[in-house]
Design an enzyme around this catalytic site. Sequence first.
Site, PDB file in Angstrom:
ATOM      1  N   GLN A   1       0.837  -1.204   0.000  1.00 21.93           N
ATOM      2  CA  GLN A   1       0.000   0.000   0.000  1.00 21.93           C
ATOM      3  C   GLN A   1       0.874   1.258   0.000  1.00 21.93           C
ATOM      4  O   GLN A   1       0.608   2.221   0.723  1.00 21.93           O
ATOM      5  CB  GLN A   1      -0.944  -0.009   1.198  1.00 21.93           C
ATOM      6  CG  GLN A   1      -2.183  -0.860   0.999  1.00 21.93           C
ATOM      7  CD  GLN A   1      -3.078  -0.353  -0.122  1.00 21.93           C
ATOM      8  OE1 GLN A   1      -3.074   0.831  -0.461  1.00 21.93           O
ATOM      9  NE2 GLN A   1      -3.837  -1.245  -0.724  1.00 21.93           N
ATOM     10  N   SER A   2       1.889   1.273  -0.839  1.00 21.62           N
ATOM     11  CA  SER A   2       2.817   2.404  -0.892  1.00 21.62           C
ATOM     12  C   SER A   2       2.206   3.616  -1.584  1.00 21.62           C
ATOM     13  O   SER A   2       1.765   3.535  -2.731  1.00 21.62           O
ATOM     14  CB  SER A   2       4.088   1.983  -1.633  1.00 21.62           C
ATOM     15  OG  SER A   2       4.885   3.095  -1.954  1.00 21.62           O
ATOM     16  N   ASN A   3       2.207   4.746  -0.880  1.00 20.42           N
ATOM     17  CA  ASN A   3       1.821   6.014  -1.506  1.00 20.42           C
ATOM     18  C   ASN A   3       2.868   6.430  -2.524  1.00 20.42           C
ATOM     19  O   ASN A   3       2.557   7.001  -3.567  1.00 20.42           O
ATOM     20  CB  ASN A   3       1.704   7.115  -0.449  1.00 20.42           C
ATOM     21  CG  ASN A   3       0.720   6.780   0.637  1.00 20.42           C
ATOM     22  OD1 ASN A   3      -0.468   6.633   0.369  1.00 20.42           O
ATOM     23  ND2 ASN A   3       1.198   6.640   1.863  1.00 20.42           N
TER      24      ASN A   3
END
EC number: 3.5.99.7
Length: 339
Positions: free
Chosen positions: A78-80
């Site tokens: 869930q990397s921005n």
Amino acid sequence: MLRLDKFKKYPLTFGATPIEHLPRLTAALGGKVQIYAKRDDCNSGLAMGGNKLRKLEYIVPDAIESNADTLVSIGGVQSNHTRMVAATAAKIGMKCVVVQESWVPHEDAVYDRVGNILMTRLMGADSRIVPDGFDIGIRKSWEDAIQSVKDAGGKPYGIPAGASVHKFGGLGYVGFAEEVRAQEAEMGIKFDYIIVCVVTGSTQAGMIVGFAADGRADRVIGIDASGTPEQTRTQVRQIVDNTAELVELGRKVRDDEIVILEDYAYPAYGVPSAETNEAIRLAARTEAMITDPVYEGKSMQGMIDLVKKGYFPEGSKVLYAHLGGAPAINGYSYTYRNG
């Protein structure tokens, strides 16, 4: 004067982000400390924006000049950051490969299919999930991805996790400090403290260098969300030194000017505590400001606790840097199923 003007900048954001007073959150915390937010979560039309775009604005010119055709980066599932690299690649017409390591010990039925990773795939990035665990340093999985692009005849441009240990990774948040100073002059106020989440380090490091120019480096309070604070502190120190040299600060930033608080990352990176969840709900229910359980929820938790403990003198004006990250909350649908 800091020499940001020496560096090329590719526009990916709307410009200066707004600063807003948060009166209901201020009141909920007793009213003795005035809380403001700098809304870097609202900085761009590129896939919901966020802090990484400030960094990428100074990195993109170098990528273009290198004649690369593929941006290659890395983060968690869930990397921005990988979402923002994918967005940047789409905007400038490059291909994109992102490695999504299994950084978070979190089980949710939709964790790898919603939020950041969904948008990353939607923008055409080649998203590669690998089992490697959390580490903010240079990763073999990322180096392997760069090599795979070369092997396929492509021209990769590597951007490390969070764009942090890139040579230009700290410049964007030097610009943040310059921007805040201009806004303070317009508003007729001066912030006593700045609260910022820190993991890979270049956001806080850039702020430290930027605010060192007016003697406020030690008022940039980093809230560690990594759970590996010594590694984070070492990386922040390196980025501070590199960035200070680039912008000609003219002095070495002292160790006591690098403030990182370690009390809020528990139980692990990307895993919210009960206190994190309480902070997320309070910000949402007082100001309709959405924070995530990985980064901003923990810096919000830290700020709330510091206010309650009397860390800030009465009458202080505290600026909360909202760096973005709200899309990740979709990966925690069970946790927040009842709000």
